[in-house]
Design a protein around this motif. Structure first.
Motif, PDB file in Angstrom:
ATOM      1  N   TRP A  32      33.084  35.199  32.588  1.00  0.00           N
ATOM      2  CA  TRP A  32      34.009  35.636  33.783  1.00  0.00           C
ATOM      3  C   TRP A  32      33.014  36.319  34.945  1.00  0.00           C
ATOM      4  N   PHE A  33      33.541  36.106  36.094  1.00  0.00           N
ATOM      5  CA  PHE A  33      32.531  36.433  37.297  1.00  0.00           C
ATOM      6  C   PHE A  33      33.515  37.138  38.306  1.00  0.00           C
ATOM      7  N   ARG A  34      32.988  37.902  39.089  1.00  0.00           N
ATOM      8  CA  ARG A  34      33.787  38.665  40.248  1.00  0.00           C
ATOM      9  C   ARG A  34      33.126  38.366  41.520  1.00  0.00           C
ATOM     10  N   GLN A  35      33.935  38.508  42.492  1.00  0.00           N
ATOM     11  CA  GLN A  35      33.403  38.394  44.128  1.00  0.00           C
ATOM     12  C   GLN A  35      34.196  39.522  44.819  1.00  0.00           C
ATOM     13  N   ALA A  36      33.564  40.609  45.088  1.00  0.00           N
ATOM     14  CA  ALA A  36      34.082  41.513  46.057  1.00  0.00           C
ATOM     15  C   ALA A  36      34.050  41.163  47.446  1.00  0.00           C
ATOM     16  N   PRO A  37      34.787  41.450  48.386  1.00  0.00           N
ATOM     17  CA  PRO A  37      34.582  41.160  49.829  1.00  0.00           C
ATOM     18  C   PRO A  37      33.202  41.370  50.490  1.00  0.00           C
ATOM     19  N   GLY A  38      32.552  40.451  51.084  1.00  0.00           N
ATOM     20  CA  GLY A  38      31.468  40.497  51.715  1.00  0.00           C
ATOM     21  C   GLY A  38      30.255  40.313  50.726  1.00  0.00           C
ATOM     22  N   TYR A  75      27.584  38.378  26.441  1.00  0.00           N
ATOM     23  CA  TYR A  75      26.551  38.715  27.421  1.00  0.00           C
ATOM     24  C   TYR A  75      27.391  39.761  28.426  1.00  0.00           C
ATOM     25  N   TYR A  76      26.762  40.712  28.893  1.00  0.00           N
ATOM     26  CA  TYR A  76      27.300  41.538  30.022  1.00  0.00           C
ATOM     27  C   TYR A  76      26.431  42.046  30.961  1.00  0.00           C
ATOM     28  N   ALA A  77      26.994  42.217  32.228  1.00  0.00           N
ATOM     29  CA  ALA A  77      26.267  42.694  33.122  1.00  0.00           C
ATOM     30  C   ALA A  77      25.914  44.079  33.096  1.00  0.00           C
ATOM     31  N   THR A  78      24.734  44.468  33.332  1.00  0.00           N
ATOM     32  CA  THR A  78      24.399  45.867  33.228  1.00  0.00           C
ATOM     33  C   THR A  78      25.430  46.965  33.717  1.00  0.00           C
ATOM     34  N   ILE A 136      34.572  41.567  26.152  1.00  0.00           N
ATOM     35  CA  ILE A 136      34.852  40.151  26.125  1.00  0.00           C
ATOM     36  C   ILE A 136      35.417  39.674  24.767  1.00  0.00           C
ATOM     37  N   SER A 137      36.164  38.788  24.672  1.00  0.00           N
ATOM     38  CA  SER A 137      36.662  38.248  23.111  1.00  0.00           C
ATOM     39  C   SER A 137      37.479  37.033  23.362  1.00  0.00           C
ATOM     40  N   ASN A 138      37.592  36.413  22.230  1.00  0.00           N
ATOM     41  CA  ASN A 138      38.372  35.202  22.408  1.00  0.00           C
ATOM     42  C   ASN A 138      39.330  34.989  21.278  1.00  0.00           C
ATOM     43  N   ASP A 139      40.641  34.276  21.292  1.00  0.00           N
ATOM     44  CA  ASP A 139      41.493  34.027  20.487  1.00  0.00           C
ATOM     45  C   ASP A 139      41.494  32.388  20.361  1.00  0.00           C
ATOM     46  N   ASN A 140      41.012  31.981  19.232  1.00  0.00           N
ATOM     47  CA  ASN A 140      40.873  30.470  19.450  1.00  0.00           C
ATOM     48  C   ASN A 140      42.327  29.731  19.212  1.00  0.00           C
ATOM     49  N   ALA A 141      42.893  30.499  18.378  1.00  0.00           N
ATOM     50  CA  ALA A 141      44.261  29.928  18.217  1.00  0.00           C
ATOM     51  C   ALA A 141      45.199  29.837  19.607  1.00  0.00           C
ATOM     52  N   LYS A 142      44.956  30.802  20.315  1.00  0.00           N
ATOM     53  CA  LYS A 142      45.606  30.903  21.690  1.00  0.00           C
ATOM     54  C   LYS A 142      44.831  30.081  22.707  1.00  0.00           C
ATOM     55  N   ASN A 143      43.631  29.518  22.382  1.00  0.00           N
ATOM     56  CA  ASN A 143      42.707  29.104  23.334  1.00  0.00           C
ATOM     57  C   ASN A 143      42.515  30.114  24.860  1.00  0.00           C
ATOM     58  N   THR A 144      42.410  31.218  24.571  1.00  0.00           N
ATOM     59  CA  THR A 144      42.500  32.298  25.519  1.00  0.00           C
ATOM     60  C   THR A 144      41.187  33.308  25.196  1.00  0.00           C
ATOM     61  N   VAL A 145      40.699  33.646  26.456  1.00  0.00           N
ATOM     62  CA  VAL A 145      39.532  34.591  26.488  1.00  0.00           C
ATOM     63  C   VAL A 145      40.205  35.483  27.096  1.00  0.00           C
ATOM     64  N   VAL A 184      29.770  38.854  35.248  1.00  0.00           N
ATOM     65  CA  VAL A 184      30.467  40.093  34.631  1.00  0.00           C
ATOM     66  C   VAL A 184      30.228  40.003  33.107  1.00  0.00           C
ATOM     67  N   SER A 185      30.573  38.970  32.535  1.00  0.00           N
ATOM     68  CA  SER A 185      30.502  38.679  30.841  1.00  0.00           C
ATOM     69  C   SER A 185      30.557  37.190  30.423  1.00  0.00           C
ATOM     70  N   CYS A 186      30.252  36.928  29.344  1.00  0.00           N
ATOM     71  CA  CYS A 186      30.454  35.339  28.912  1.00  0.00           C
ATOM     72  C   CYS A 186      30.156  35.508  27.418  1.00  0.00           C
TER      73      CYS A 186
END
Length: 122
Positions: A36-42, A59-62, A70-79, A48-50
């Motif tokens: 997961w990444f984020r981008q704020a204006p400017g 892993y997490y940003a400080t 962060i978590s995942n559900d393999n059955a739903k192929n969703t993070v 953020v996390s992976c």
């Protein structure tokens, strides 16, 4: 074809919570890391996390440690990215991304979903 679909963004007051979802198709979580990444204006895009599901490493940003999970559900192929105790500085467009190999907070991912906007009001 690998595709990622991010959702769950919205407007929330400071201290509130949101849960972002990233639905992946065309890949296996056993072979791909999701970030997961984020981008704020400017500002530049930041990690953020992976997660790499098959080895359980996360892993997490400080700046978000202890507030985001962060978590995942393999059955739903969703993070998921559970976001608690949100702050105005968390306001950004959030993207999920996939890459083969190890999880990393660097934006060296091969596939990117469209962003979902998170706005935290003070």
């Amino acid at each position: 074809e690998v595709q990622l679909q991010a959702s769950g963004g919205g407007l929330v007051q400071a201290g509130g919570s949101l849960r972002l979802s990233c639905v992946a198709s065309g890949l296996s979580f056993d072979e791909y890391a999701i970030g997961w990444f984020r981008q704020a204006p400017g500002k530049e895009r930041e990690g953020v996390s992976c997660i790499r599901s098959d080895d359980g490493n996360t892993y997490y940003a400080t700046s978000v440690k202890g507030r985001l999970t962060i978590s995942n559900d393999n059955a739903k192929n969703t993070v998921y990215l559970q976001m608690n105790s949100l702050k105005p500085e968390d306001t950004a467009v959030y993207y999920c991304a996939a890459r083969q190999g190890a999880a990393t907070m660097d934006p060296t991912y091969d596939y990117w979903g469209q962003g979902t906007l998170v706005t935290v009001s003070s």
